[in-house]
Motif scaffolding. Sequence first.
Motif, PDB file in Angstrom:
ATOM      1  N   SER A 137      35.941  18.537 109.869  1.00 18.54           N
ATOM      2  CA  SER A 137      34.905  17.784 109.167  1.00 18.54           C
ATOM      3  C   SER A 137      33.541  18.207 109.712  1.00 18.54           C
ATOM      4  O   SER A 137      33.283  18.059 110.905  1.00 18.54           O
ATOM      5  N   SER A 171      29.474  17.678 109.398  1.00 18.91           N
ATOM      6  CA  SER A 171      28.451  16.793 108.851  1.00 18.91           C
ATOM      7  C   SER A 171      27.099  17.474 108.709  1.00 18.91           C
ATOM      8  O   SER A 171      26.213  16.963 108.026  1.00 18.91           O
ATOM      9  N   LEU A 211      31.155  16.183 103.039  1.00 14.73           N
ATOM     10  CA  LEU A 211      30.981  15.280 101.911  1.00 14.73           C
ATOM     11  C   LEU A 211      29.510  14.964 101.721  1.00 14.73           C
ATOM     12  O   LEU A 211      28.753  14.934 102.683  1.00 14.73           O
ATOM     13  N   TYR A 230      30.980  12.045  97.452  1.00 12.98           N
ATOM     14  CA  TYR A 230      31.340  10.633  97.533  1.00 12.98           C
ATOM     15  C   TYR A 230      31.311  10.072  96.111  1.00 12.98           C
ATOM     16  O   TYR A 230      30.271  10.119  95.443  1.00 12.98           O
ATOM     17  N   ALA A 270      34.542   4.597 103.361  1.00 14.43           N
ATOM     18  CA  ALA A 270      35.221   5.786 103.859  1.00 14.43           C
ATOM     19  C   ALA A 270      36.389   6.217 102.974  1.00 14.43           C
ATOM     20  O   ALA A 270      36.983   7.270 103.209  1.00 14.43           O
ATOM     21  N   TYR A 275      35.987   9.644 101.502  1.00 11.12           N
ATOM     22  CA  TYR A 275      36.036  10.597 102.613  1.00 11.12           C
ATOM     23  C   TYR A 275      37.480  10.939 102.949  1.00 11.12           C
ATOM     24  O   TYR A 275      37.851  12.105 103.089  1.00 11.12           O
ATOM     25  N   HIS A 281      39.579  14.547 102.245  1.00  8.58           N
ATOM     26  CA  HIS A 281      40.216  15.279 103.342  1.00  8.58           C
ATOM     27  C   HIS A 281      41.684  15.574 103.051  1.00  8.58           C
ATOM     28  O   HIS A 281      42.171  16.684 103.304  1.00  8.58           O
TER      29      HIS A 281
END
Length: 581
Positions: A234, A236, A265, A294, A318, A321, A325
């Motif tokens: 992941s 960011s 995301l 999202y 979440a 998210y 994944h």
Amino acid sequence: MKPRYLLLVSQGEDLAARAARIATATELRVCHRTPRIAVLANEDCSCLAIDTDHLVVGTLFHRYGPPRAIAAFDDTERSALLGGGAGALLASYWGGYISLSVRGDAVEILRDPSGALPCYRTAAGGIALFASDMELLSAGGAVHAGVGWDALGRMLFSSGLPSRETALVGIGMILAGTTLVIEGHRDETVTSWSPWDFAEPAGEDRAAASERLRHAIDQAVGAWTSRYRHPLLSVSGGLDSSIVAACLARSTGGRSGTAASCITLYTDDPAGDERGYARQVCAPLDLPLAECRYTLDAVDLNRALGAHLPRPAGRVEAQPYEVAHRAIAAQVGADAFFTGNGGDNVFNYSQSAAALADRALHEGPGAGAFATLRDICRQTGAGPLRVTRAAMRVARAASGYRWRASPAFLHPELIASLQGLAFAHPWLEAPPGALPGKAAHIAGLLRAQVTLEPDRSRVAPVVHPLLSQPVVETCLSIPSWQWRSGGRDRAVARDAFADRLPQAILDRKGKGTPDPFCGEIVARKRGELRARLLDGQLAAQGLLDQHAIEETLRPERPTTGEENVRLLELANVEAWLSSWP
């Protein structure tokens, strides 16, 4: 596949027949058994015997050896571990594990300091059960007695403080770094690893500290990467996940048959769109990057994150998210999820004046303290008088860290009943003369513990390399003022990877947030959210302030970011309750 295990401890019954039945039902193997103990595990969970009465279950790495998991102990290692006990294990090894020792009538179970391998516990039919997950506890014969409403109220009030209790009656857990000692029908918990043992400033300059940190993170990422063929990271766009990406690319680049991918995301609001930064990280490292949006379509207030756990975990926002994944993992064939989770915590991210208080208390007033004053002013934009006054307040306060409650939207009677609640945890017990900034650093490590099992951990292991024991111990030894050097947060980590990350990442002072998406969920699902919270089990049990919720969710009333986060947390708890009738 993630490591799974079930441990049975008997005070009298021979466990052979029971272990065989459970193995047949769960497809686990019986990897160690004596008349008193039995260990069942899957293929991804090692069972390393020291001798008949001492073993380690899970993933174990040498502290100073090659970055790959240990398959067996040699004679010298067995001798050292038998002679040194838990101290020798904690000093010479690290990983995600529990250790088991039978000493006379006592059985000792230690959970590693990182908490990377869960350890839930209960008792059934005179047998003590310990497992990586609730499904295996149930397979061992555990039957919980429903939701513990008092315990759940304490969890909602205590703002994520790890606890030995869960929200299910009769189900507990062993805290990271502690040992449960069972003797007869009594048990006690002792602290085997304390962050305070590593909190004394190392007395080295920032360059030496950054080099030591770089080596620790490289080793940790490399060791965990050796366990998998296709990690999915992941990203960011912030510093922490970028550091893991740089180490992950180096670890997988030279290994045949191993690859890594990344996912980021983004929200429709620019405040939550980090794609530009994520691309700058992944492109030069040759890491494929999936970009997922999202979306409200993936949000269902009836679905609970953490439904597999004996305590609620996560917030509604979440859900997209986690869905993304799992989808990308299936698409690329990922066998593990990697994260930069815990970076802010281990790298001592702070905007307080505690670093100035620490330096003045440790060195006295002088040039060093003045330099730290300048750094904090530069980082926060606050004036020197304001920072100095704040540092003086911190220095005058009692040693240790004061854990703050989260009373928002809880019933006034519940809040009143918990006002005297002692927020206790072994790591919060600061020794005499402890520096306040270091106490806050350690409290931050506790906040990371409740994030270790996200929803996607049901399908594959979730690895948090920055929370590995050697990384944590290295960071604890670095004084709080070095983390603020040059007016930058997490300065030592930035220095450590200055030659391996894009300048745009190194220079970032903030990062994106999904908070606008939280606001969108509340705005679009206001009526449904209101109905679920006002008419649900939390309200029926007297845990929620219905008047405050009704007022906050009035049509057209704008909600704040903090209100949105809390409301979505409570909505997830309400959905979680439906998973455990």
